[in-house]
Design a protein around this motif. Structure first.
Motif, PDB file in Angstrom:
ATOM      1  N   ASP A  47       0.826  -1.203   0.000  1.00  0.00           N
ATOM      2  CA  ASP A  47       0.000   0.000   0.000  1.00  0.00           C
ATOM      3  C   ASP A  47       0.866   1.261   0.000  1.00  0.00           C
ATOM      4  O   ASP A  47       0.570   2.230  -0.708  1.00  0.00           O
ATOM      5  CB  ASP A  47      -0.913  -0.024   1.223  1.00  0.00           C
ATOM      6  N   ARG A  50       2.343   1.990  -3.353  1.00  0.00           N
ATOM      7  CA  ARG A  50       1.326   2.462  -4.299  1.00  0.00           C
ATOM      8  C   ARG A  50       1.228   3.974  -4.288  1.00  0.00           C
ATOM      9  O   ARG A  50       1.029   4.601  -5.336  1.00  0.00           O
ATOM     10  CB  ARG A  50      -0.026   1.890  -3.872  1.00  0.00           C
ATOM     11  N   TYR A  77      -4.675  -1.473 -10.748  1.00  0.00           N
ATOM     12  CA  TYR A  77      -3.931  -2.725 -10.879  1.00  0.00           C
ATOM     13  C   TYR A  77      -2.712  -2.588 -11.780  1.00  0.00           C
ATOM     14  O   TYR A  77      -1.811  -3.437 -11.745  1.00  0.00           O
ATOM     15  CB  TYR A  77      -4.870  -3.831 -11.348  1.00  0.00           C
ATOM     16  N   THR A  80       0.048  -2.091  -9.189  1.00  0.00           N
ATOM     17  CA  THR A  80       0.614  -3.314  -8.625  1.00  0.00           C
ATOM     18  C   THR A  80       1.459  -4.050  -9.658  1.00  0.00           C
ATOM     19  O   THR A  80       2.463  -4.678  -9.314  1.00  0.00           O
ATOM     20  CB  THR A  80      -0.484  -4.246  -8.076  1.00  0.00           C
ATOM     21  N   GLU A 126      -3.814  -7.510 -10.755  1.00  0.00           N
ATOM     22  CA  GLU A 126      -4.830  -7.343  -9.711  1.00  0.00           C
ATOM     23  C   GLU A 126      -4.602  -8.300  -8.547  1.00  0.00           C
ATOM     24  O   GLU A 126      -4.734  -7.917  -7.374  1.00  0.00           O
ATOM     25  CB  GLU A 126      -6.219  -7.578 -10.304  1.00  0.00           C
ATOM     26  N   ASP A 129      -2.896  -7.914  -5.062  1.00  0.00           N
ATOM     27  CA  ASP A 129      -3.630  -7.311  -3.949  1.00  0.00           C
ATOM     28  C   ASP A 129      -4.211  -8.350  -2.997  1.00  0.00           C
ATOM     29  O   ASP A 129      -4.529  -8.029  -1.854  1.00  0.00           O
ATOM     30  CB  ASP A 129      -4.788  -6.454  -4.486  1.00  0.00           C
ATOM     31  N   TYR A 130      -4.392  -9.577  -3.476  1.00  0.00           N
ATOM     32  CA  TYR A 130      -5.087 -10.582  -2.679  1.00  0.00           C
ATOM     33  C   TYR A 130      -4.150 -11.584  -2.019  1.00  0.00           C
ATOM     34  O   TYR A 130      -4.591 -12.438  -1.236  1.00  0.00           O
ATOM     35  CB  TYR A 130      -6.092 -11.341  -3.557  1.00  0.00           C
ATOM     36  N   CYS A 159      -8.220   1.470  -1.957  1.00  0.00           N
ATOM     37  CA  CYS A 159      -9.056   0.577  -2.762  1.00  0.00           C
ATOM     38  C   CYS A 159      -9.319   1.136  -4.155  1.00  0.00           C
ATOM     39  O   CYS A 159      -9.980   0.496  -4.969  1.00  0.00           O
ATOM     40  CB  CYS A 159     -10.377   0.283  -2.054  1.00  0.00           C
TER      41      CYS A 159
END
Length: 203
Positions: A47, A50, A77, A80, A126, A129-130, A159
Motif C-alpha cells: 500500500d 502504491r 492494478y 501493482t 490485480e 492485492d489478494y 481501494c
C-alpha cells in the motif's frame, strides 16, 4: 517486514516463474509460512509503495499503453503490476513515467492491438492485492481478517486511485506526446487517425 524484505520477496517470486499465477502461488506460500504480523506488514508495504505512483503523471502514461482504455480499476492494478517489475523498474518509472518505454514487458505490446495481448501480458496484476489476504486466512483461519488487522494498526488500505499531484487533461493527445515521447513512439496516440475512446476518471 521492512521495505527491503518486501522487495526481495517480490523479486524472488519471478525466479523460475513462467506466469503471473505461478508468482502469486509462490508469494502466497512464502507469506503463509511467516507470522501473521509479517503478512500484515507485506500488505502495508504494498500500500505504501502504491502511494508515490498513484499520480496523473503515471496515469497518462498508462493511457498510452492501454490505447486510451484505462479505468480507475485498470490504473489501480497497473500500479501493482509496476511494483511487480521490481525495485529498479519501479524507481525508474517513478522518476520518469516515460521510462515505461524501456521495459521489455511494455515494448512487447507495442504495435499489437489489445485484443491480441495474452492475459499474462496485460500490464495489470490485480491478484497481487489478494496475496496477503489469502496468506493471512491460511495462518489464522479468519476470512477477511487482514482488514481488521490493518485497522488495528490505525491504517486503511487504498481501494482505488486517488492521485494527489497536479491534474491535467490526460485526454489531450498533444500533451501526451510532449510528456511521453518514447511511449508515444511505441503506441499510437488517441485521436490521430481515429476517434479517441476514453475510459478514465477526469481530473
Amino acid at each position: 517486514m521492512e521495505t527491503d524484505e518486501f522487495w526481495a520477496l517480490v523479486e524472488a517470486s519471478a525466479d523460475g516463474a513462467r506466469t503471473p499465477d505461478e508468482r502469486l502461488a509462490w508469494l502466497t506460500d512464502r507469506l503463509a509460512g511467516r507470522p501473521a504480523a509479517e503478512v500484515v506488514d507485506f500488505a502495508l508495504r504494498l500500500d505504501e509503495l502504491r502511494g508515490p505512483v498513484d499520480t496523473w503523471r503515471l496515469w497518462g502514461a498508462a493511457l498510452l499503453i492501454f490505447d486510451g482504455f484505462c479505468s480507475d480499476d485498470s490504473f489501480f492494478y497497473f500500479q501493482t503490476w509496476l511494483i511487480g517489475r521490481g525495485r529498479a523498474a519501479y524507481h525508474r518509472v517513478l522518476a520518469d513515467p516515460d521510462a515505461l518505454a524501456d521495459l521489455p514487458e511494455v515494448r512487447r505490446l507495442a504495435g499489437r492491438p489489445m485484443r491480441d495481448w495474452a492475459e499474462d501480458e496485460l500490464p495489470d496484476w490485480e491478484c497481487l492485492d489478494y496475496v496477503a489476504d489469502e496468506a493471512y486466512e491460511r495462518i489464522t483461519g479468519e476470512e477477511e481478517g487482514l482488514d481488521d488487522a490493518v485497522e488495528a494498526r490505525g491504517r486503511e488500505l487504498r481501494c482505488s486511485p486517488e492521485p494527489v499531484d497536479e491534474a491535467w487533461d490526460v485526454r489531450d493527445s498533444n500533451e501526451l506526446a510532449h510528456r511521453y515521447p518514447r511511449l508515444a513512439a511505441l503506441f499510437p496516440l488517441p485521436g490521430r487517425g481515429r476517434a479517441p475512446v476514453w475510459e478514465t476518471a477526469t481530473p
